[in-house]
Design an enzyme around this catalytic site. Structure first.
Site, mmCIF file in Angstrom:
data_model
loop_
_atom_site.group_PDB
_atom_site.id
_atom_site.type_symbol
_atom_site.label_atom_id
_atom_site.label_comp_id
_atom_site.label_asym_id
_atom_site.label_seq_id
_atom_site.Cartn_x
_atom_site.Cartn_y
_atom_site.Cartn_z
ATOM 1 C CG HIS A 267 -1.796 1.270 1.192
ATOM 2 N ND1 HIS A 267 -2.972 1.422 0.898
ATOM 3 C CD2 HIS A 267 -1.436 2.299 2.044
ATOM 4 C CE1 HIS A 267 -3.546 2.422 0.945
ATOM 5 N NE2 HIS A 267 -2.736 3.338 1.703
ATOM 6 C CD GLU A 268 1.387 3.677 3.756
ATOM 7 O OE1 GLU A 268 1.749 4.826 3.076
ATOM 8 O OE2 GLU A 268 0.454 3.470 4.274
ATOM 9 C CG HIS B 159 -6.229 6.137 -0.016
ATOM 10 N ND1 HIS B 159 -6.121 7.016 1.047
ATOM 11 C CD2 HIS B 159 -5.223 5.250 0.550
ATOM 12 C CE1 HIS B 159 -5.126 7.061 1.917
ATOM 13 N NE2 HIS B 159 -4.700 5.886 1.709
ATOM 14 C CG HIS C 203 0.249 6.268 -0.588
ATOM 15 N ND1 HIS C 203 -0.980 6.626 -1.295
ATOM 16 C CD2 HIS C 203 -0.317 5.675 0.565
ATOM 17 C CE1 HIS C 203 -1.851 6.436 -0.705
ATOM 18 N NE2 HIS C 203 -1.671 5.757 0.703
#
Length: 168
Positions: A124-125, A134, A128
């Site tokens: 997930h990170e 998101h 980014h």
């Protein structure tokens, strides 16, 4: 301008330059040895669906990305809140910082699923770090929330998002 298609969302101006597809990363501070493997696997997973390569560097070498376990107010304006709540955060390109909350309970490779899956949160990170925002798709790795014991992989929505951002 935010480009939104499907259910993913990206900032079209927050991305790595085409000349920089070989990103380096480094673990800072007292990064647990057991946490390095799932983070490295997450980089490999993103590499498998993009044109990026990721290489670990050490010592005094400069890196594009840094990963660190920190707690509370750690100087970036986004303090952690102790166990539960905010688990991790990363900054969009080309800042490259990824922080995990040291106060949370973590697990990896389906071991002790009482905490949060370090591999899933790393995926997930890193999304980014690559420029993804998101997603509204609950099965997407870029969905904004995670539950204890939950393990996720990249979803088609994540893959479509990264391909749209980098014209792959």
């Amino acid at each position: 301008m935010i480009h939104a298609a499907s259910h993913y969302s990206v900032y079209t101006w927050k991305k790595w330059e085409p000349s920089n597809r070989n990103l380096t990363y480094k673990f800072l501070g007292d990064f647990p040895e057991t946490a390095k493997f799932p983070a490295a696997l997450a980089f490999k997973r993103w590499a498998s669906v993009t044109q990026f390569t990721f290489s670990e560097v050490g010592g005094a070498e400069l890196s594009d990305l840094t990963l660190e376990f920190v707690r509370g107010d750690h100087g970036d304006g986004l303090p952690f809140d102790g166990e539960g709540g905010f688990l991790a955060h990363a900054f969009y390109p080309t800042d490259g910082r990824l922080h995990y909350d040291l106060d949370d309970k973590w697990f990896y490779l389906f071991i002790n699923k009482k905490g949060f899956d370090l591999w899933s949160l790393s995926l997930h990170e890193i999304g980014h770090l690559l420029g993804l925002q998101h997603s509204t798709v609950e099965t997407a790795i870029m969905y904004p929330t995670f539950s204890r014991g939950e393990t996720k992989d990249l979803d088609q929505d994540d893959i479509q998002g990264i391909k749209a951002l980098y014209n792959l």
